[in-house]
Write a protein that holds these residues in place. Structure first.
Motif, short mmCIF file in Angstrom:
data_model
loop_
_atom_site.label_atom_id
_atom_site.label_comp_id
_atom_site.label_asym_id
_atom_site.label_seq_id
_atom_site.Cartn_x
_atom_site.Cartn_y
_atom_site.Cartn_z
N VAL A 1 42.78 27.00 45.86
CA VAL A 1 43.18 28.20 45.06
C VAL A 1 43.61 27.64 43.67
O VAL A 1 43.67 28.52 42.75
CB VAL A 1 44.44 29.15 45.52
CG1 VAL A 1 44.16 29.72 46.95
CG2 VAL A 1 45.74 28.21 45.68
N LEU A 2 43.97 26.53 43.51
CA LEU A 2 44.20 25.99 42.18
C LEU A 2 42.99 25.32 41.71
O LEU A 2 43.06 24.60 40.46
CB LEU A 2 45.37 24.91 42.32
CG LEU A 2 46.55 25.50 42.76
CD1 LEU A 2 47.69 24.34 42.77
CD2 LEU A 2 47.36 26.72 41.86
N LYS A 3 41.97 25.54 42.18
CA LYS A 3 40.79 24.93 41.62
C LYS A 3 39.80 25.59 40.76
O LYS A 3 38.75 25.35 40.33
CB LYS A 3 39.87 24.12 42.89
CG LYS A 3 40.39 22.89 43.21
CD LYS A 3 39.43 22.12 44.43
CE LYS A 3 40.16 21.02 44.83
NZ LYS A 3 39.30 20.22 45.72
N ASP A 4 39.95 26.98 41.00
CA ASP A 4 39.11 28.07 40.31
C ASP A 4 39.66 29.25 40.01
O ASP A 4 40.73 29.97 40.70
CB ASP A 4 38.07 28.54 41.58
CG ASP A 4 36.93 29.63 41.24
OD1 ASP A 4 37.11 30.02 39.82
OD2 ASP A 4 36.44 30.13 41.87
N SER A 5 39.72 29.51 38.75
CA SER A 5 40.63 30.63 38.27
C SER A 5 40.15 32.10 38.76
O SER A 5 40.61 33.04 38.44
CB SER A 5 40.41 30.87 36.57
OG SER A 5 39.06 30.94 36.29
N ASN A 6 39.02 32.19 39.47
CA ASN A 6 38.74 33.25 39.97
C ASN A 6 38.89 33.46 41.58
O ASN A 6 38.70 34.51 42.38
CB ASN A 6 37.03 33.39 40.20
CG ASN A 6 36.73 34.02 38.90
OD1 ASN A 6 36.84 35.11 38.30
ND2 ASN A 6 35.68 33.37 38.08
N ALA A 7 39.77 32.32 42.15
CA ALA A 7 40.53 32.57 43.39
C ALA A 7 41.38 33.61 43.54
O ALA A 7 42.35 33.77 42.61
CB ALA A 7 41.03 31.12 43.68
N ARG A 8 41.07 34.57 44.38
CA ARG A 8 42.12 35.80 44.62
C ARG A 8 41.94 36.27 45.86
O ARG A 8 41.07 36.47 46.64
CB ARG A 8 41.57 36.60 43.51
CG ARG A 8 40.45 37.24 43.39
CD ARG A 8 39.91 38.10 42.26
NE ARG A 8 38.55 38.93 42.46
CZ ARG A 8 37.49 38.21 42.35
NH1 ARG A 8 37.29 36.81 41.90
NH2 ARG A 8 36.30 38.77 42.58
N SER A 9 43.11 37.06 46.17
CA SER A 9 42.85 37.97 47.31
C SER A 9 42.17 39.47 47.09
O SER A 9 41.89 40.24 47.86
CB SER A 9 44.39 38.39 48.06
OG SER A 9 44.61 37.31 48.70
N GLY A 10 42.36 39.78 45.83
CA GLY A 10 41.77 40.97 45.21
C GLY A 10 42.02 41.14 43.91
O GLY A 10 42.51 40.26 43.13
N ARG A 11 42.11 42.42 43.30
CA ARG A 11 42.30 42.74 41.96
C ARG A 11 43.01 44.05 41.96
O ARG A 11 42.70 45.01 42.74
CB ARG A 11 41.12 42.60 40.96
CG ARG A 11 40.37 41.20 40.91
CD ARG A 11 39.37 41.12 39.85
NE ARG A 11 37.94 41.98 40.35
CZ ARG A 11 36.61 41.63 40.12
NH1 ARG A 11 36.62 40.63 39.37
NH2 ARG A 11 35.91 42.17 40.71
N ALA A 12 43.56 44.19 41.06
CA ALA A 12 44.33 45.75 40.61
C ALA A 12 44.34 45.84 39.19
O ALA A 12 44.34 45.00 38.14
CB ALA A 12 45.81 45.47 41.16
N VAL A 13 44.32 47.12 38.73
CA VAL A 13 44.59 47.80 37.41
C VAL A 13 45.76 48.48 37.44
O VAL A 13 46.04 49.23 38.32
CB VAL A 13 43.12 48.52 37.18
CG1 VAL A 13 43.49 49.06 35.78
CG2 VAL A 13 42.01 47.55 37.03
N VAL A 14 46.54 48.50 36.34
CA VAL A 14 47.91 48.93 36.16
C VAL A 14 48.02 49.70 34.75
O VAL A 14 47.40 49.30 33.92
CB VAL A 14 48.92 48.08 36.50
CG1 VAL A 14 50.53 48.52 36.02
CG2 VAL A 14 49.11 47.53 37.71
N SER A 15 48.65 50.87 35.04
CA SER A 15 48.82 51.44 33.57
C SER A 15 50.49 51.53 33.25
O SER A 15 51.13 51.34 34.26
CB SER A 15 48.33 53.15 33.63
OG SER A 15 48.94 53.74 34.71
N GLY A 16 50.76 51.80 31.84
CA GLY A 16 52.20 51.99 31.67
C GLY A 16 52.16 52.46 30.16
O GLY A 16 51.16 52.79 29.67
#
Length: 441
Positions: A381-396
């Protein structure tokens, strides 16, 4: 190499229809946008995407498979084998950064329209790009090229500096070199199979921003300014990959400076029509140019811009390709602020993790995408900035609240993921042979 139905790729053009050849299957949103505007879209994709492209009815009129969409010879040959006949007013293009120069070269060979090779090169090759920006008087990192990492000691400026491959993405092979020991480590990495040539840039201090928007006739129509939660290279030490939009009313001086450097940079690169994703660094003396791409930004930049400004960047990209007027002027802006983040990928075999509905119940969550599932094995997970379990968008209410919510969400998510030792099972979804990795941010 075969065309998908309906229609053969060499069928007569319908009256008034625009013929567009797009290199690369992703992002598929641009193919849908082109089709929505009445264009006849032929997608040239790589073998790994052939099944998905062929099964996606209505996204492209025809699909041609080439060994590599970054190789002009492969693209031209694949079109010839498929007996594709293109009119002189057809456009060859790509919404992905990797095939930009390929599209321009292939268009010249096919006698079609495209960006000039010089413009495509300016938006693809970061060394060429930095030379053009520097010549325009814009602050930018020093840059040099080396054929092999054993030449780093001869770089004409001192460390710290950043070393990266010219065809990289997601900072996979990017490293910060600060000491002789780092140089030695980099050389060992090359010996392990990562070959040059390499781009070497002086390390730039400061918080990292990304600017996204639309330019038409050389005039910036839309400018979204966002600050990363952590600088992208910090992902190697556990930094979050994500950002929050900075409202113009709350940051008037920053927006004015960002607008100025954006206009000057796009002019220097010859990018007059399309969308852009530009990265800058904030310093006490002003903004420093990082790099610029003529495409929609990665992560969930597209969703954030749509929610905040009411503008679909994929549609704006398609409008620029077709010469259709921009729709930015009629868009309505939301008073709230928005941001996005990669949900962290926790190393090991996933035995439990939050559901999408559980994530949506967190404060301000607008969108959830899950990439991993129970049973997947996560590594490196520390070799690729795109490594992820998913993505989320948040408002505030503002950027500060959005950033706080993004951080809280990732901490909560990480605490809810349960992993065991890596074992046989479903591996983490990854780029396979012949498949292009996710776009860089």
């Amino acid at each position: 190499m075969t065309a998908t139905e309906p229609g053969r790729p060499d069928a007569p053009d319908a009256p008034g229809a625009d013929r567009v050849v797009v290199l690369g299957w992703k992002p598929t949103e641009v193919l849908t946008a082109l089709t929505a505007h009445g264009a006849r879209v032929l997608c040239v994709c790589e073998p790994a995407d052939a099944d998905a492209a062929g099964a996606a009815a209505g996204v492209a009129e025809a699909v041609v498979v080439a060994g590599s969409v970054t190789d002009a010879a492969e693209v031209v040959a694949a079109l010839a084998r498929a007996e594709v006949r293109l009119p002189a007013d057809a456009v060859v293009c790509s919404a992905d950064e990797f095939p930009l120069v390929t599209a321009s070269v292939a268009a010249e060979a096919l006698g079609c329209r495209s960006w000039p090779v010089s413009r495509a090169l300016a938006l693809r090759d970061k060394y060429v790009q930095k030379q053009l920006v520097r010549a325009a008087g814009i602050p930018v990192a020093e840059a040099a090229t080396v054929d092999g990492l054993d030449e780093l000691a001869r770089v004409p400026f001192g460390p710290p500096y950043v070393v990266k491959p010219f065809d990289g993405a997601g900072a996979r092979q990017t490293a910060v070199v600060r000491t002789d020991a780092d140089i030695a480590a980099a050389s060992l990495r090359e010996d392990a199979g990562s070959r040059g040539p390499w781009l070497v840039e002086s390390f730039v201090e400061g918080a990292e921003l990304h600017l996204d928007g639309v330019v038409r006739d050389g005039i910036v129509q839309l400018l979204s300014v966002s600050r990363y939660l952590n600088n992208i290279m910090d992902f190697r030490t556990g930094g979050l990959v994500g950002s929050a939009v900075l409202d113009a009313a709350a940051h008037p001086q920053l927006h004015a400076a960002a607008a100025d450097i954006t206009t000057r940079s796009l002019h220097a690169l010859g990018h007059r029509d399309g969308v852009f994703h530009l990265e800058l660094f904030e310093q006490a003396g002003g903004l420093v140019f990082g790099e610029c791409a003529g495409r929609v930004g990665g992560g969930r930049v597209d969703t954030v811009v749509r929610l905040k400004f009411g503008v679909d960047l994929h549609d704006e990209w398609a409008r620029a390709v077709l010469g259709t007027p921009s729709a930015v002027a009629s868009a309505e802006q939301d008073e709230r602020s928005f941001g996005w983040v990669h949900l962290p990928a926790v190393p090991g075999r996933i035995t439990a993790m939050p559901t999408a509905d559980e994530i949506r119940s967190r404060p301000g969550v607008e969108l959830v995408e899950l990439k991993l599932a129970v049973g997947d094995t996560v590594t490196d997970v520390l070799k690729d900035s795109n490594a992820r379990s998913g993505r989320a968008v948040v408002s505030g209410r503002d950027a500060a609240e959005v950033a706080e919510r993004l951080v809280d969400l990732t901490q909560w998510f990480r605490g809810r993921v349960v992993t065991g030792p890596a074992a046989a099972g479903r591996p983490e979804p990854a780029a396979g042979p012949g498949r292009r990795p996710d776009r860089a941010l």
